[in-house]
Design a protein around this motif. Sequence first.
Motif, PDB file in Angstrom:
ATOM      1  N   ILE A  28      -8.156   0.147   2.424  1.00 53.62           N
ATOM      2  CA  ILE A  28      -6.296   0.791   1.686  1.00 53.62           C
ATOM      3  C   ILE A  28      -5.887   0.007   2.266  1.00 53.62           C
ATOM      4  O   ILE A  28      -5.874  -0.677   3.095  1.00 53.62           O
ATOM      5  N   GLY A  29      -4.461   0.109   1.964  1.00 56.71           N
ATOM      6  CA  GLY A  29      -3.639  -0.932   2.317  1.00 56.71           C
ATOM      7  C   GLY A  29      -4.086  -2.856   2.274  1.00 56.71           C
ATOM      8  O   GLY A  29      -5.128  -3.030   1.546  1.00 56.71           O
ATOM      9  N   GLY A  30      -4.562  -3.083   4.191  1.00 56.44           N
ATOM     10  CA  GLY A  30      -4.226  -4.948   4.394  1.00 56.44           C
ATOM     11  C   GLY A  30      -5.344  -4.798   3.666  1.00 56.44           C
ATOM     12  O   GLY A  30      -6.589  -5.996   4.491  1.00 56.44           O
ATOM     13  N   SER A  31      -7.190  -3.725   3.705  1.00 55.75           N
ATOM     14  CA  SER A  31      -7.696  -3.473   3.857  1.00 55.75           C
ATOM     15  C   SER A  31      -8.663  -3.079   2.519  1.00 55.75           C
ATOM     16  O   SER A  31      -9.630  -3.553   2.130  1.00 55.75           O
ATOM     17  N   GLN A  64       3.366  -5.164   0.169  1.00 52.00           N
ATOM     18  CA  GLN A  64       2.593  -4.302   1.190  1.00 52.00           C
ATOM     19  C   GLN A  64       3.418  -5.516   2.652  1.00 52.00           C
ATOM     20  O   GLN A  64       3.832  -5.268   3.585  1.00 52.00           O
ATOM     21  N   GLY A  73      -3.010  -4.566   9.845  1.00 54.57           N
ATOM     22  CA  GLY A  73      -3.816  -4.868   8.688  1.00 54.57           C
ATOM     23  C   GLY A  73      -2.910  -5.688   7.800  1.00 54.57           C
ATOM     24  O   GLY A  73      -4.205  -6.105   7.177  1.00 54.57           O
ATOM     25  N   ARG A  74      -2.315  -5.511   7.088  1.00 59.61           N
ATOM     26  CA  ARG A  74      -1.472  -6.417   6.354  1.00 59.61           C
ATOM     27  C   ARG A  74      -1.561  -8.000   6.312  1.00 59.61           C
ATOM     28  O   ARG A  74      -1.149  -8.861   6.031  1.00 59.61           O
ATOM     29  N   GLN A  91       4.573  -0.370  11.611  1.00 62.42           N
ATOM     30  CA  GLN A  91       4.403   0.386  10.291  1.00 62.42           C
ATOM     31  C   GLN A  91       4.583   1.872  10.441  1.00 62.42           C
ATOM     32  O   GLN A  91       3.943   3.160  10.171  1.00 62.42           O
ATOM     33  N   SER A 114     -11.937  -0.870   7.606  1.00 61.22           N
ATOM     34  CA  SER A 114     -10.745  -0.449   7.715  1.00 61.22           C
ATOM     35  C   SER A 114     -10.983  -0.556   9.416  1.00 61.22           C
ATOM     36  O   SER A 114     -11.685  -0.747  10.101  1.00 61.22           O
ATOM     37  N   LYS A 115      -9.606  -1.042   9.852  1.00 58.36           N
ATOM     38  CA  LYS A 115      -9.668  -1.946  11.348  1.00 58.36           C
ATOM     39  C   LYS A 115      -9.271  -0.483  11.792  1.00 58.36           C
ATOM     40  O   LYS A 115      -9.972  -0.800  13.174  1.00 58.36           O
ATOM     41  N   THR A 116      -8.946   1.114  11.374  1.00 55.71           N
ATOM     42  CA  THR A 116      -8.519   1.796  12.889  1.00 55.71           C
ATOM     43  C   THR A 116      -9.984   2.467  12.566  1.00 55.71           C
ATOM     44  O   THR A 116     -10.753   3.342  13.036  1.00 55.71           O
ATOM     45  N   THR A 141      -8.904   6.310   8.926  1.00 58.56           N
ATOM     46  CA  THR A 141      -8.422   6.399   7.763  1.00 58.56           C
ATOM     47  C   THR A 141      -8.854   7.452   6.807  1.00 58.56           C
ATOM     48  O   THR A 141      -9.653   6.840   6.272  1.00 58.56           O
ATOM     49  N   GLU A 170       6.351  -3.531   3.853  1.00 57.64           N
ATOM     50  CA  GLU A 170       5.721  -2.074   5.543  1.00 57.64           C
ATOM     51  C   GLU A 170       6.204  -3.227   6.494  1.00 57.64           C
ATOM     52  O   GLU A 170       6.053  -2.790   7.528  1.00 57.64           O
ATOM     53  N   VAL A 228       5.252   5.533   8.188  1.00 57.55           N
ATOM     54  CA  VAL A 228       3.648   5.435   6.858  1.00 57.55           C
ATOM     55  C   VAL A 228       2.767   7.151   7.571  1.00 57.55           C
ATOM     56  O   VAL A 228       2.437   7.323   7.654  1.00 57.55           O
ATOM     57  N   LYS A 241       1.433  10.976   6.257  1.00 58.71           N
ATOM     58  CA  LYS A 241      -0.333  11.242   6.650  1.00 58.71           C
ATOM     59  C   LYS A 241      -0.175  12.723   7.695  1.00 58.71           C
ATOM     60  O   LYS A 241      -0.864  13.667   7.426  1.00 58.71           O
TER      61      LYS A 241
END
Length: 539
Positions: A146-149, A344, A262-263, A496, A199-201, A204, A348, A499, A503
């Motif tokens: 999601i997002g940048g991923s 984004q 991410g972006r 960012q 997913s970077k992290t 998510t 972002e 955001v 969450k």
Amino acid sequence: MPEWTALGKHREQLAEVHLRELFERDPERAERYTLQVGDLHLDYSKHLVTDETLGLLRELAAAAGVAELRDAMFRGAKINITEQRSVLHTALRAPGSAVVMSDGENVVPGVQHVLTRMGTFSDRVRSGDWKGHTGKRIKTVVNIGIGGSDLGPAMAYEALRAYTHRDMQFRFVSNVDGADLHEAVRDLDPAETLFIIASKTFTTIETITNATSARDWLLTGLRAGGEAVAKHFVALSTNAEKVTEFGIDTDNMFEFWDWVGGRYSFDSAIGLSLMIAIGPERFREMLAGFHLVDEHFRTAPPEENAPLLLGLLGIWYGNFWDAQSHAVLPYSHYLSKFTAYLQQLDMESNGKSVDREGKRVGWQTGPVVWGTPGTNGQHAYYQLLHQGTKMIPADLLGFAEPVADLQPGLVAQHDLLMANLFAQGQALAFGKTPDEVRAEGVAEELVPHKTFPGNRPTTTILAGELSPSVLGQLIALYEHKVFVQGAVWNIDSFDQWGVELGKVLAKRVEPALTEGADVPGLDASTAGLVAKYRELRGR
Ligand code: F6P
């Protein structure tokens, strides 16, 4: 800053000026106000600027220290101050021989190592050498992120469709709405499906939830145990621990690093789905395109520096003409997701209201970025662009050649497509005067309705064709434009925090929906909506 004040005064002088007049006054204007960067031809003559404006804007950039911050970024300084991180997406596309230091380490060999691993894996999947659990070759790749991923690979896959492996399918799942995954897999054979969990992290919630459901779907479909995961799941992440915890072997993980936002990540391992689609060579061509514009941004003098110019033009309209938004209008069907990707990247990055020192800014920051492919927009919202009360600067993007495999009849349509782009730029800038309308014999009471004020600024970006390299050049151009604006506004374009609150609240509210749990401190409106939701669900 005195430079800011000077621009404000200059703006007053330009209040009444019309592009018609600027062009009449200066026959060389169109020629002088164009730039060539790699394959990108940029015409910025249809902007409400003069040489004086451009000079003042460059002085503002100099006073704001844009060049110094740019150099700090390229050399790996921790310019993402709130997260204490280097910002080194430019190292992802640096040549193998380059040296880029972060925390005392040259990051380039690591980047090249991952690219080589991605290349080997992509070749194996493309050739059918990589087999699924039952021995079948992979026919569909599903990227879950999601997002940048998600936005980068999904956008670039569309953009470069003509270069993709046409016997394979590629799908992109991002939304935690189960409908997204359902529609993506409902007609697939799990034995022939590869999931890429991006997913970077790797924390998510949307991505991990979808990845878990995808694993259930796969194992149920294959009637297999966890051993099947190794042939059908790979991970793209910076977080090896979480990847292992999820059940993906780190042999099947392609890593990247916390100095890639991410972006800004789709030219890292996050681009694996794209690399499988277009092949490693084309992917490298795209990286070379990025690098070309990186070098331009790093070395071109201010008068010829395209990202600097585009960034400053945005500041001109946003801070001195009260423009609230910026439209990006590609005249290419293949760029249908380009503007969503830029949303984004831009919003972002620069949707901030405190400066790098944490003080509230006293000026407008990032614009609302929006748009869809141009011809479709013409029959929807261009009315407002032409005759509405708002100033909306726009970018018109187009290509001289359609991509290779169109039938001859469809190739012929290309001139019509591009005629629309040129016509729109012209109409927006020069409009149609009441006298011109009258000369057509229009009844006097209709003249105001049929008049086009014009004076609506656009940048036109033209290139030969939408190749992987040109896509890389375009994205790097926008990345650095966003950088320039963040630098002038003195905001941190690389965090960012905005955001996070949503969450946290979603996690808190979920038990109220599922179990009717009491959520302490829930406001009356949200509590009412939760109660209504439960009633509608029969709970
Ligand atoms: O919540 C915003 C964000 O952190 C984006 O910046 C990022 O691109 C996206 O979520 C996805 O994050 P991740 O790649 O860690 O799953």
